[in-house]
Every structure is written in structure tokens, then in C-alpha cells.
Design an enzyme around this catalytic site. Structure first.
Site, PDB file in Angstrom:
ATOM      1  N   ASP A 140     -18.201 -54.824   1.351  1.00 23.15           N
ATOM      2  CA  ASP A 140     -17.195 -55.377   0.452  1.00 23.15           C
ATOM      3  C   ASP A 140     -17.845 -55.547  -0.919  1.00 23.15           C
ATOM      4  O   ASP A 140     -18.658 -56.444  -1.112  1.00 23.15           O
ATOM      5  CB  ASP A 140     -16.708 -56.719   1.003  1.00 23.15           C
ATOM      6  CG  ASP A 140     -15.699 -57.401   0.075  1.00 23.15           C
ATOM      7  OD1 ASP A 140     -15.375 -56.839  -0.996  1.00 23.15           O
ATOM      8  OD2 ASP A 140     -15.248 -58.503   0.425  1.00 23.15           O
ATOM      9  N   LYS A 161     -11.707 -57.682 -10.422  1.00 27.32           N
ATOM     10  CA  LYS A 161     -12.882 -58.209 -11.121  1.00 27.32           C
ATOM     11  C   LYS A 161     -13.315 -57.190 -12.185  1.00 27.32           C
ATOM     12  O   LYS A 161     -13.161 -57.430 -13.359  1.00 27.32           O
ATOM     13  CB  LYS A 161     -14.041 -58.462 -10.162  1.00 27.32           C
ATOM     14  CG  LYS A 161     -13.667 -59.017  -8.810  1.00 27.32           C
ATOM     15  CD  LYS A 161     -13.266 -60.466  -8.811  1.00 27.32           C
ATOM     16  CE  LYS A 161     -13.210 -60.978  -7.368  1.00 27.32           C
ATOM     17  NZ  LYS A 161     -12.683 -62.337  -7.272  1.00 27.32           N
ATOM     18  N   TRP A 215     -16.738 -64.943   1.484  1.00 30.42           N
ATOM     19  CA  TRP A 215     -15.951 -63.734   1.744  1.00 30.42           C
ATOM     20  C   TRP A 215     -16.427 -63.004   2.980  1.00 30.42           C
ATOM     21  O   TRP A 215     -15.611 -62.455   3.735  1.00 30.42           O
ATOM     22  CB  TRP A 215     -15.887 -62.844   0.501  1.00 30.42           C
ATOM     23  CG  TRP A 215     -15.082 -63.523  -0.554  1.00 30.42           C
ATOM     24  CD1 TRP A 215     -15.548 -64.199  -1.639  1.00 30.42           C
ATOM     25  CD2 TRP A 215     -13.656 -63.682  -0.567  1.00 30.42           C
ATOM     26  NE1 TRP A 215     -14.500 -64.758  -2.336  1.00 30.42           N
ATOM     27  CE2 TRP A 215     -13.323 -64.462  -1.711  1.00 30.42           C
ATOM     28  CE3 TRP A 215     -12.626 -63.252   0.268  1.00 30.42           C
ATOM     29  CZ2 TRP A 215     -12.009 -64.804  -2.025  1.00 30.42           C
ATOM     30  CZ3 TRP A 215     -11.311 -63.588  -0.050  1.00 30.42           C
ATOM     31  CH2 TRP A 215     -11.018 -64.349  -1.179  1.00 30.42           C
TER      32      TRP A 215
END
Lengths: 364, 364
Positions: free
Chosen positions: A175, A199, A106
Site C-alpha cells: 500500500d 496524496k 493503515w
């Protein structure tokens, strides 16, 4: 073990398990939200009822994370991937550099998107070791003209996680998509925190952005309103119709986390769940191998490999039949990944650990 | 009249009423979708179950609208307002002009956003008459270097609606947010159709983009992936985690519309509902005045004024008490707005017409 409503143990990397109590409440109110005569999905976002929902969600998130008053909290669309573009569009001016710390997939995606908008610099990259470690952020050298540094607090695919908030003079952008709300964080260490909801916060379709006022004010003029954090902040995340249902669900999750001990409570439960699985790995005499270095083992995504591909396939197949779903690892790491976000139950970790023990005894 | 589940008549401009049967099905499956052992909100978007949901939604929308094979159908985040930016970013190159037809508030917003990205031209603007009419699109003069022309098929705030699909040589881009699925359209007349879901398709949080392959291919390279329609098309709307729940709900709505006569059935019901209200306006001896010219009266948003501000307030208050909610008009038009999208029931229009008649008799 039979689960309520015949639910299975869902180890998906996200979207993923939500608290049963939250789903029950959403179900109860689905056709008529608290006497309003309509579903939350049917409600004008300008109505008093919906304004109450979004205001409570923001207030509860602020309480949970201890967000200081000089930060705005936004609920936006497009996921973290859209922030990969709007962050450099907003805060990477010509003549400045964005520093990236790469500890997994990511972070690399965030970097690629930032390159479109300006100058970038990679200050750390764990590629040579297939992203199994994290650096000490305080010991890295940042660009003298750094607009910000960016890192990914938990890499979902690799299962590596930073264990503390960095103290840096350069503005820190993080992030937190896959570990927000999993443990207490010191928001004041960050200039901007962002996270997709799917999540630990709620269903997909909304991202949270927590942004310090000085960074917010530094954004350029003339951006399209949907990409302009200032416009979004001025309009309380309602420049256009927000993703009302996803925000509502996040609000229910926030109340659920608050009710169960806040982030300290979440951390204790998450650590206990992760310990069960890492103990199963470490106690397998090398049959299972953890991917991440022990000092950065994620408490959200437990990544491990088996001796060979055939055993991996067999293990995933057998556990799936037993109601342990979604354990296949990402191809870049191989093996298995057990995603055990906030709402994933302890019993599921114990069931997986038992299955691992049994499988290793049979095939080891 | 008592509604099922004590629901009210919700005249909101969007988000708005959804079919009761759709909400009932969503409720039924909320904790365990069709034996998968999880909610749709908890499901990996890469799972077989979710791939089935999004594929069925696309297939059903294609059937409903008769989308030709040389068009892609995308489910994206950010609402129509994000497309206001990504459309000119993609299809308004330097040296070309984007022509805009302005028949209300949303067309003006699309224009303002396009100006950020390139040259624009207003070919029609009904501002002088406070946006109460639509032009004949075939009789307007478009720019010789027009990249595309843009119009808004139904203006939610003003309640003016185009009644046919334009036949033009310039590529036609249409914001159908507030009347998509309300009546049959000839998709082949358009280069790109886009619409936020939250009127006729489902809950907020997803926008549909229907784009012809030649326009799609003409987009530039180097855009951030989330803003690149080509990337979204190549990834089946799943470059990143899509707004899974909103797409699922749209899919349920599509099946519901198909089951009830498709778009021809929807149009007949919508016209009948609108007729009830416009008859009440026209039969009030001038007590109620319709805002839109009669030839472009919207069958989605019925806008009308009362003799003065006090009567307007009283009417809105009295109808709200009677379970007719959300009738306050936008300040730019004043008076009342009855939004009667696809799922809004005929009985609600009859109840409002009766209330209008009674009110006019008392105060007229």
C-alpha cells in the site's frame, strides 16, 4: 507571506495540496476542454478525447515509475480501502496465508479486512512502541504457505516510512497510498502496488493498482466484475464509467512531476522539505520530539509532540491563524503532524520551522 | 447557433452535459473555495468546509426528492455497477429469491451480478421484442420467497422508461441511474434506490444510494466495511475518503435544480424537450422509426432508426459537423440515440429536430 490566489499552507494528511499550475490548467479548460466543446466532466468515457486522456495518464505514470511491460496499470474506484477487500478476495485462496507487517494504522486496517477472506499471519507488529519504527523486511520470517506479504510503505498517521524496496521471494503487495511518486521505486520488486490518489497523485475518487501479470492471472473466476482485477484489466479500467475527472487530474499531475525532474526531482524536493522540519525538531533542545525513529522518518508526514497538551493546542491555534493549516496530529500519536506531500511548497516548511523556533523560544 | 464558451450540443449517454452555471461556479472557486485558501480537491474530507459541502448535498437531495426520514442517503464509489454486487451481497440471503424485471441492458447486468450471490428469478423479460417495452409492475407474479424485486426505471440503451412508481408488497429496488431527478418520484414506494451520478447529478465517480432503514438493518454482519451499507451509513458516507469533488459537483447541481423549479420543473422541461424529438420522429412519414413503444418512451434517451445503415452513418456525420455530438446509437438497437438529460438545452433538441426534418426531406 502571501500565497497566489490567497491560498494557505495546507498541511492536511489527504486530500491535500495539488500543484497550482495543475489547478490553473484544470480551471482554464473547465468549460471547454481543448476545443472539444465540453468539460472533461461532461465527456463520454468512450470518446476519443477521453480515451486520449486516460491513455496519456497511464503512459505518463508508467514512465514516471518505470513500470515494466509485464505489469498492468489500473485506475479504480473505492480507494485503497476497497483494495483491502479485493486483494485478499482475489489472491488469498484457501490453504494459503497472507503475511502482514504492521507499522501503523493503515496496515492494521488492511489486515482486518483480509481476515474476512482467509488465513492471515502477523509477521511484525510495532504496537508495543506505538508504531514508531519499521523492520528490515528481508530479516523477517514469512509463512511457508504465504500467498503474499503485505506492508504499508508509509504510515500517514505515525509518520514512519520504509526507505528501500524489499527483495523477497514471497510475492510483495504494498500500500503506497501516502508516498507513491515521492521517490523512485523499483516496481519489479513488487507483485502488486496500490495507492489512493489523494496524496501525491490527484483528487480523491480514484486508486491506482499496478499488478504483475502472473499475479493478475492467478485470480479466481466468478468474482463480481467490479471486484475482478482481470475484468478491469481487460477493459482498460473502463468496465463501467471510470472516475473520469479524478483520472484526468492525476494525468495533469503526472505531467507536472515529469516536467519537474520525475521521481528523482520529487525526492530531492521532498527530502529538502522534510529536512527543514526535522532540523527544527532536532534543534529545539527537546521541546519538540519526533515520533518516528530517525532511520524511518517519513518525508511525507512529519509527526512530533510538544511538552504538553495545552502548548500543543496553543501552537496549533497560533499557526492556523498564521495560515499554516491542518497541523493537528491524529489522537493515536498526539501532538502535530505536518503532511508535506509532493505539491506542498518548500516555503510552507520554512514558515512552519520558523514558527516552531519562535514558539520553542517563547515557551521552552 | 453559437453556444457560450463555444460549447457543442452533447447528446452523450453519460457522462453528459452539466449546467453551464454549475460549471462556471466550479471554475470560479477552483483554486480557492469560498475563502478557505484551497480547492475543494485539496480539502480534507474531515474539515468543516467539506463537512458543510457533503451535508448540504445530502440535505438538498432530500428536499428535491422528498426523501422520508426513515431513509439514509449515501454517496458511494464504484458506480451503479458496484451496487449490482453489494445489493445482493447484502440483501439476498440463502433461501430467498431476487426477482428481476428485464427491460434492457442494465437490468440484465444487474441480474448477472446478483446470480453470483444467490437465487434469482426473471419475472419479466422483453428480450423477444429487443427491449422496446415495459410491463405493468403491479400485474407481474413475484416469488413467494422474494427478498426483493429489482427493475431499471429507465434503460439508457433502449430508451424505455417506466412512467410511475410501483405499489408492491415485495421490497422494491430500483436502478434510477439514468432518470433520477428527471421527474418527481415517491421514494416511499421503494426499499432502495440507487443511481450513478453521471447523467442527471454530476460527474462520474459517485453513486447515490437511498435506502430504507428496515432494509439497511437487515444486512448481514461480517462484510468488508467498504461493501457494508451499515458501515457507510454509520460513517456518513465517509468510512474512507469519499469522492469529494464529484459529491461537491452533485451538490451544485442539486442547488441548480432546486432553483429552477425542483423536480416538477425538471420534468416539464424534459417532457418538452422529448416532445420536440418524438414529434420529429412521428412526423417523418416513417423515415425515422422510434424504438420504444409510445407508452414508455424515455424522456432521457430518445432512440430511433433510419431506413438503412448508410443513411444512418451519413446523418450522424452531418449532424456531428453541425455541432450535434454523440448521436450514434448502441449497436444492440442500431440507429441513433439522443440523450437529453436534465441539463441538456431545449435549443439542442430543436436543432436536432430541424436537422432530422431536413434530412428526411432530402433522403425520404
Amino acid at each position: 507571506m502571501s500565497q497566489p490566489y490567497d491560498r494557505i499552507f495546507n498541511f492536511s494528511a489527504g486530500p491535500c495540496t495539488l500543484p497550482v499550475e495543475v489547478l490553473e490548467e484544470a480551471k482554464e479548460d473547465l468549460l471547454n476542454y481543448k476545443g472539444t466543446g465540453m468539460s472533461v466532466m461532461e465527456m463520454s468515457h468512450r470518446s476519443k478525447a477521453y480515451e486520449g486522456i486516460i491513455a496519456a495518464a497511464e503512459a505518463d505514470l508508467r514512465t514516471l515509475m518505470g513500470v515494466p511491460d509485464n505489469y498492468k496499470v489500473l485506475f479504480l474506484q473505492g480507494g485503497a480501502s476497497t483494495q483491502f477487500a479485493t486483494i485478499p478476495m482475489s489472491y488469498l485462496p484457501a490453504g494459503k496465508t497472507a503475511d502482514f507487517v504492521l507499522t501503523g494504522t493503515w496496515g492494521k486496517k488492511a489486515l482486518e479486512s483480509a481476515k474476512i477472506y482467509g488465513q492471515t499471519n502477523v509477521v511484525f507488529d510495532a504496537k508495543a512502541d506505538n508504531y514508531n519504527q519499521v523492520p528490515n523486511l528481508e530479516s523477517l520470517s514469512y509463512s511457508s504457505d504465504a500467498a503474499f506479504m503485505h506492508f504499508t510503505s508509509n504510515e500517514t498517521i505515525q509518520g514512519v516510512e520504509f526507505k528501500s524496496d524489499p527483495s523477497l521471494s514471497v510475492p510483495v503487495i504494498c500500500d503506497m497510498s501516502s508516498d507513491i511518486l515521492s521517490r523512485p521505486v523499483d516496481v519489479s520488486k513488487y507483485a502488486l502496488i496500490y495507492a489512493g490518489a489523494q496524496k501525491n497523485m490527484g483528487p480523491a475518487g480514484v486508486a491506482v493498482v499496478i499488478i504483475r501479470d502472473d499475479l493478475l492471472a492467478s485470480g479466481p473466476d466468478g468474482l463480481a466484475p467490479m471486484f475482478d482485477y482481470k475484468v478491469q484489466a481487460e477493459n482498460g479500467s473502463m468496465y463501467n464509467t471510470p472516475p473520469c475527472w479524478s483520472i484526468y487530474m492525476c494525468g495533469l499531475v503526472y505531467k507536472h512531476v515529469l516536467k519537474h525532474g520525475g521521481l528523482a526531482g520529487a525526492q530531492a524536493r521532498n527530502q529538502a522539505k522534510a529536512d527543514v522540519l526535522y532540523s527544527a525538531i532536532d534543534g529545539s533542545n527537546g521541546f519538540f520530539k519526533g515520533h518516528a525513529h530517525t532511520d524511518c522518518r517519513s518525508i511525507m508526514n512529519v509527526t512530533f509532540t510538544l511538552p504538553d497538551e495545552d502548548l500543543t493546542k496553543t501552537f496549533i491555534k497560533e499557526t492556523e491563524v498564521a495560515g499554516l493549516d491542518g497541523l493537528k496530529g491524529h489522537r493515536s500519536v498526539g501532538g502535530c503532524r505536518a503532511s508535506i506531500y509532493n505539491a506542498f511548497p518548500q516555503e510552507g516548511c520554512e514558515a512552519l520551522a520558523a514558527a516552531m523556533k519562535e514558539f520553542a523560544a517563547k515557551h521552552g
